[in-house]
Design a protein around this motif. Structure first.
Motif: not given
Lengths: 382, 277, 94
Positions: A71-73, A75-76, A226, B73, B83-84, B86-87, B90-91, B94
């Motif tokens: 979900l985090g990925a 969301a980004a 995002h 979030y 969750f963090a 994953g963010i 992926a990026k 950030l």
């Protein structure tokens, strides 16, 4: 990297591998998962393939972390996926609810096995149907597809990513151990032949007033923002208003949850998928899905050879449930038989939709239902 | 008696969701102070504000995400860290901060906490430790001192709490420090240190919780708990996290050790990359 | 030579900072941290009440010019309610 992403050509591969290749072809950038038989090969294959296409593979510490991470990925901005089986799906439920509430696209592969509990790790089952629909607490709309071949594992995985992105929700691929482990021909088409459904982006640039959870069209899907795009949005699992701010009262809650449920309902025509085999004049209708449908197909073929007008409606989408198709075909049939590797989960839906009793060919799981009991049921009804 | 000048805007109002003020935290609660230090740290970091993302879990501390005017979030209980993760993966450009409480991070989220530290994922964790589950009414948690009273420990907490700095150091975090909401200057510097340090960083912030913790434990209000921090906190320079004295005990004769405990440069987690032919 | 007769060489150049106190009244929750921790004891509990019924801080008598802009009340206010800014021409030194 296109040549590495899409392995165009004819292959001989097992369902789990085909699923992984489908994910890669769909542009999956992030996989967070935890090994569980019989889905482990999806993870293993992606551990090798994702770095080849500059994607990210992380083996998370458990299924709860896996669902949260994808979900985090997503969301980004990444297309993100996980793969598991029944026990892992149970663990993912709370965060699937989070994905529904935050409307974050994601794909979950569930290669079903004998259940409940630890059950039969290396043997098939099809008993996660209702869990796929109602597993998380609360009301929400679910989308789940059921492949019956490694080819469909490939094709439907791509379809799951497309549906997830367009409708902004977690989408399930409900496979089973037979389909996951069987080896068959898989044809991977060239990349130009596929279409990639995009996430809807906001029309207003960052900095201008914008409500991230206001659905601006009849499809009820708000545009997706995002992390890092400069919109400074707040996503919360609490009941929220169109600004995304917590707004905990009965009327906002009803409005929000109704939209989440209707988001799947109003788009059902684009989501429902079925296949018909000899149903146009069938007066004995067999309904099945996944590996059991392969046996049902054989049973219907043999019944026709014996002069019985039987037909098979294969459900490719389990959710949203193909109500219209089931209703229409049942209306012309004198008997409806549901063959499934569980003790009557889809049968309940068929009974609900048709309003009449349904004959069941059920097995709790562990081995494919062979054609014989299904043919027997057809003969008994003829 | 004269008044301060009455205004309707605070210098940090662009960085917080001023339209949602006043926030929900109780009078004397320390969470707002920690949030303020985080917000000031964001400004002083010199990084583009749009690069900052905050992820929180459930609990009073988790509400911080809703009040920060950055991409935020508010996720499920205990799962802010994955969750963090994953963010961030992926990026990677950030700057991802997890802002949550002792119950969310060390009880239900404990497994994710230690694994993220083990992997040394480049996320910044700020853990508000107010020694109880505040939002749900003051139950004891994994950081409640032994013997303290709570709604689910009416005869005194029978359990030993975590020594969080030790736990995180052993798990592999690059940076571990403990401050209190009284030590606001040091806390803000710690936030900046965390932003500058690649890898997993963990800042434990002791905060008053007058309604959830203080009321049951003879601490009348937030001010009294802040005074308690003032008199009993002892700064440790390059201390040994294994020291059992780091376990917090609220009895009068025991000091509370604060400071920076771990500051190292283990390589942060990198996803596997293969060389293209 | 008495030690206390010595003056710092730069005493004419050093300015003690001065600050003005600002308050967003309706955010205050009467926790009194700013009042208690101000090193100059500039603040006291006021008789006034905001919309939620909390007593917000007031400047204590005689302390109108005592604020040195140390910003501790700004740092310690959980509510983003009270803050200080330097008085013009009396900016913090170095």
């Amino acid at each position: 990297m296109t040549d590495k992403r899409v392995l165009t050509g004819r292959h001989f591969m097992n369902g789990d591998e085909a699923c992984a290749e489908g994910a890669i072809a769909a542009g999956c950038h992030f996989f967070g998962g935890y090994p569980i038989t019989p889905s482990t090969e999806v993870a293993e294959h992606l551990a090798r393939r994702l770095p080849e296409v500059e994607g990210v593979f992380v083996q998370m510490e458990d299924e709860l972390a896996s669902m949260a991470a994808i979900l985090g990925a997503s969301a980004a901005g990444a297309r993100a996926m996980t793969a598991t089986s029944g026990p892992g799906l149970s663990l993912m439920m709370e965060n699937i609810g989070l994905g529904m509430m935050l409307e974050i696209p994601s794909v979950i592969i569930d290669v079903q096995r004998g259940s409940p509990s630890t059950g039969l790790p290396t043997m098939p089952g099809q008993s996660d149907v209702m869990q796929a629909r109602w597993g998380s607490h609360g009301d929400y709309g679910s989308v789940a597809y059921s492949p019956w071949s490694p080819q469909e594992m490939f094709d439907l995985t791509i379809h799951c990513f497309n549906v997830a992105d367009r409708y902004r929700l977690p989408v399930l691929l409900l496979s089973d151990e037979v389909i996951g482990h069987m080896v068959e021909r898989v044809v991977i088409p060239p990349p130009e032949q596929g279409s990639r459904w995009q996430r809807k982006h906001p029309l207003t640039p960052p900095g201008e007033p914008f409500e991230p959870f206001r659905a601006t069209d009849p499809g009820l899907v708000p545009p997706m923002v995002h992390a890092g795009e400069g919109y400074k949005i707040h996503y919360t699992g609490l009941t929220h208003d169109e600004r995304g701010y917590p707004d905990m009262n009965a009327s906002t809650h009803h409005k929000l949850v109704t939209r989440l449920v209707n988001k799947v309902r109003v788009n059902r025509d684009q989501l429902v998928l079925v296949e018909n085999y000899d149903t146009q004049d069938a007066d004995i209708l067999v309904i099945s899905f996944g590996c059991t449908a392969r046996s049902a197909r054989q049973a219907v073929r043999e019944a026709r050879q014996a002069g019985i007008r039987a037909g098979l409606l294969r459900l490719v989408s389990l959710w949203p449930f193909p109500e219209q198709q089931v209703q229409a075909l049942s209306a012309q049939a004198k008997t409806v038989i549901v063959a499934e590797m569980n003790l009557g989960q889809v049968s309940l839906e068929v009974q609900r939709v048709t309003g009449r009793p349904v004959k069941g060919v059920f097995h709790a799981g562990g081995a494919m239902i062979p054609p014989a009991p299904i043919l027997e049921a057809i003969r008994e009804s003829a | 008696m004269t008044s301060p000048q009455m205004v309707d805007r605070h210098p940090l109002d662009d960085l917080i969701r001023a339209d949602r003020m006043p926030h929900i935290w109780c009078p004397g609660c320390g969470i707002g102070i920690a949030m303020r230090c985080y917000a000031q740290g964001i400004l002083d970091s010199g990084m583009e504000i749009d690069r900052h993302v905050v992820v929180s879990g459930i609990g009073c501390s988790g509400r911080v995400a809703g009040y920060m005017n950055i991409d935020s979030y508010h996720t499920t209980h205990g799962r802010a860290i994955p969750f963090a993760t994953g963010i961030k993966l992926a990026k990677p450009e950030l700057m991802v901060t997890v802002f949550s409480g002792d119950g969310d991070l060390a009880a239900i989220g404990g497994n994710h906490l230690i694994h993220a530290a083990r992997r040394n994922i480049d996320i910044k964790v700020i853990c508000i430790n107010n020694f109880n589950f505040g939002m749900t009414g003051g139950q004891f948690g994994p950081t409640s001192p032994k013997g303290s009273l709570a709604s689910t420990a009416p005869y005194g907490n029978p359990e030993m709490p975590f020594n969080l700095p030790y736990l995180l150091a052993a798990a592999g975090a690059n940076y571990v420090s403990r401050w209190t909401t009284l030590h606001a200057r040091q806390l803000k510097e710690a936030v900046l240190d965390a932003f500058r340090k690649p890898g997993f960083t963990f800042i434990e912030v002791l905060a008053p919780c007058p309604v959830g913790y203080g009321k049951s434990n003879n601490i009348n209000d937030g001010l009294e708990e802040m005074e308690l921090y003032r008199t009993r906190c002892q700064l440790v320079q390059d201390g040994d996290v294994r020291d059992e004295d780091l376990v917090i005990d609220m009895r009068e004769d025991k000091p509370i050790f604060i400071g920076k405990f771990v500051d190292r440069d283990r390589p942060p987690y990198q996803p596997v990359q293969v060389q293209s032919e | 030579m008495k030690v206390f007769d010595r003056k710092p060489l730069n005493i004419d150049k050093v300015h003690i900072p001065r600050g003005n106190v600002y308050l967003i009244v309706d955010r205050c929750k009467g926790c009194e941290l700013c009042i208690h921790f101000c090193p100059q004891q500039v603040l006291e509990v006021s008789g006034g009440m905001n919309a939620k019924g909390y007593h917000y801080p007031a400047i204590a008598p005689g302390k109108e010019n005592a604020c040195v802009n140390c910003e501790f009340c700004t740092l310690i206010c959980s509510e983003f309610a009270i803050f200080t800014l330097p008085v013009n021409g009396a900016a913090n030194d170095g």
